[in-house]
Design an enzyme around this catalytic site. Structure first.
Site, PDB file in Angstrom:
ATOM      1  N   LYS A 116       0.882  -1.181   0.027  1.00 54.27           N
ATOM      2  CA  LYS A 116       0.096  -0.272   0.081  1.00 54.27           C
ATOM      3  C   LYS A 116       0.983   1.293   0.125  1.00 54.27           C
ATOM      4  CE  LYS A 116      -2.608   1.091   3.635  1.00 54.27           C
ATOM      5  NZ  LYS A 116      -2.066   2.538   3.971  1.00 54.27           N
ATOM      6  N   GLU A 118       0.493   5.777  -0.079  1.00 61.11           N
ATOM      7  CA  GLU A 118      -0.312   6.746   0.095  1.00 61.11           C
ATOM      8  C   GLU A 118       0.082   7.976  -0.995  1.00 61.11           C
ATOM      9  OE1 GLU A 118       0.121   8.478   3.999  1.00 61.11           O
ATOM     10  OE2 GLU A 118      -0.068   6.777   4.949  1.00 61.11           O
ATOM     11  N   GLU A 186      -9.494   7.420   3.484  1.00 56.77           N
ATOM     12  CA  GLU A 186      -9.479   7.763   4.899  1.00 56.77           C
ATOM     13  C   GLU A 186     -10.260   9.129   5.272  1.00 56.77           C
ATOM     14  OE1 GLU A 186      -6.557   7.634   8.959  1.00 56.77           O
ATOM     15  OE2 GLU A 186      -5.770   6.926   7.032  1.00 56.77           O
TER      16      GLU A 186
END
Length: 284
Positions: A116, A118, A186
């Protein structure tokens, strides 16, 4: 009943069937076993482990070697869930080549099945494309991105104004086009995420982002192990932190009072063993 191994194909099948995906963090063998036994779909070794288990002040403080150590421990605990690992700050920023090398280390050394990353600025999208082209599946992460939270004004919700909401939408689409097979959003309002999802072809995992196609929470948060006030999007399903403190306090009190250990907590000796030792000591 034996559960099917969760693969990328299985995740797509579940998402297409409308079955919400369950993701939870783990940072060591014990928390990995909890996730395995609980039957979750995806286990994330998140860089949040920097604070949760390593005591760092923020996610940017964790090193690549620390993340690999945590990931290897979790890998040994898992059989069924897909293992997803965060690429820590500093391990991808220099170049696409660095990002690919880091991702390959997670695959080779920790058994990661996906990584993952960002953000969605041009550099991050370039890293994402390079990792995918190298053959490593990638999950994107937009909205509140803790590694660059300072630039976003701190750890606060994103997408609440019109301009911010459009930015998050643009980021989500860009991450999808760069090749991510799934996306974490998020701390973005649910109605904004609902609109973004209409334009996406990949599943969205929400954390403080409404229902989405699935959810992720930090295991220590949802179990009530983490101290202090939890983020608004956390629901605590247990109060293990308080129970753990109470257990250790009781243990300490019983040791000090001579209650523990009792006879049932010791090993029996063969007849004459203690007498033999007494005779030996007396003869010194």
């Amino acid at each position: 009943m034996t559960r099917r191994k969760v693969t990328l194909r299985r995740l797509r099948e579940l998402a297409e069937a409308g079955t919400p995906l369950v993701m939870v963090t783990a940072y060591d063998y014990a928390s990995g076993r909890v996730a395995e036994r609980a039957g979750v779909d995806i286990v994330l070794v998140g860089d949040s482990g920097a604070q949760v288990v390593l005591g760092h002040p923020d996610t940017t403080s964790v090193t690549l070697d620390e993340m690999l150590t945590l990931s290897k421990a979790v890998r040994r605990a898992l059989q069924t869930p897909l293992l997803l690992c965060d690429l820590p700050f500093g391990s991808t920023e220099l170049s696409d080549e660095q990002a690919v090398a880091t991702s390959i280390r997670f695959v080779h050394e920790a058994g990661a099945e996906a990584v993952k990353i960002e953000g969605a600025n041009p550099a991050r999208l370039s890293r994402l494309r390079a990792i995918v082209e190298a053959g490593v599946p990638v999950v994107g992460h937009v909205g509140l991105t803790p590694q660059t939270a300072t630039a976003l004004g701190g750890l606060r919700a994103q997408g609440r104004t019109s301009d911010e909401a459009v930015r998050v939408a643009r980021d989500a689409l860009a991450v999808q086009e760069a090749g991510a097979f799934m996306l974490v959003i998020e701390a973005v309002p649910a109605d904004v995420v609902d609109e973004i999802r209409r334009a996406l072809r990949i599943p969205v995992i929400g954390i403080g982002a409404g229902a989405a196609d699935g959810q992720v929470l930090v295991q220590h948060d949802l179990l009530g192990i983490t101290e202090g006030r939890a983020p608004v999007f956390v629901k605590r399903y247990a109060a293990l932190g308080d129970a753990m403190v109470e257990g250790v306090e009781t243990y300490a009190r019983e040791v000090r009072e001579g209650v523990f250990p009792a006879s049932e907590h010791t090993y029996p000796a063969a007849a004459g063993a203690a007498a033999a030792v007494r005779e030996f000591i007396d003869g010194l």
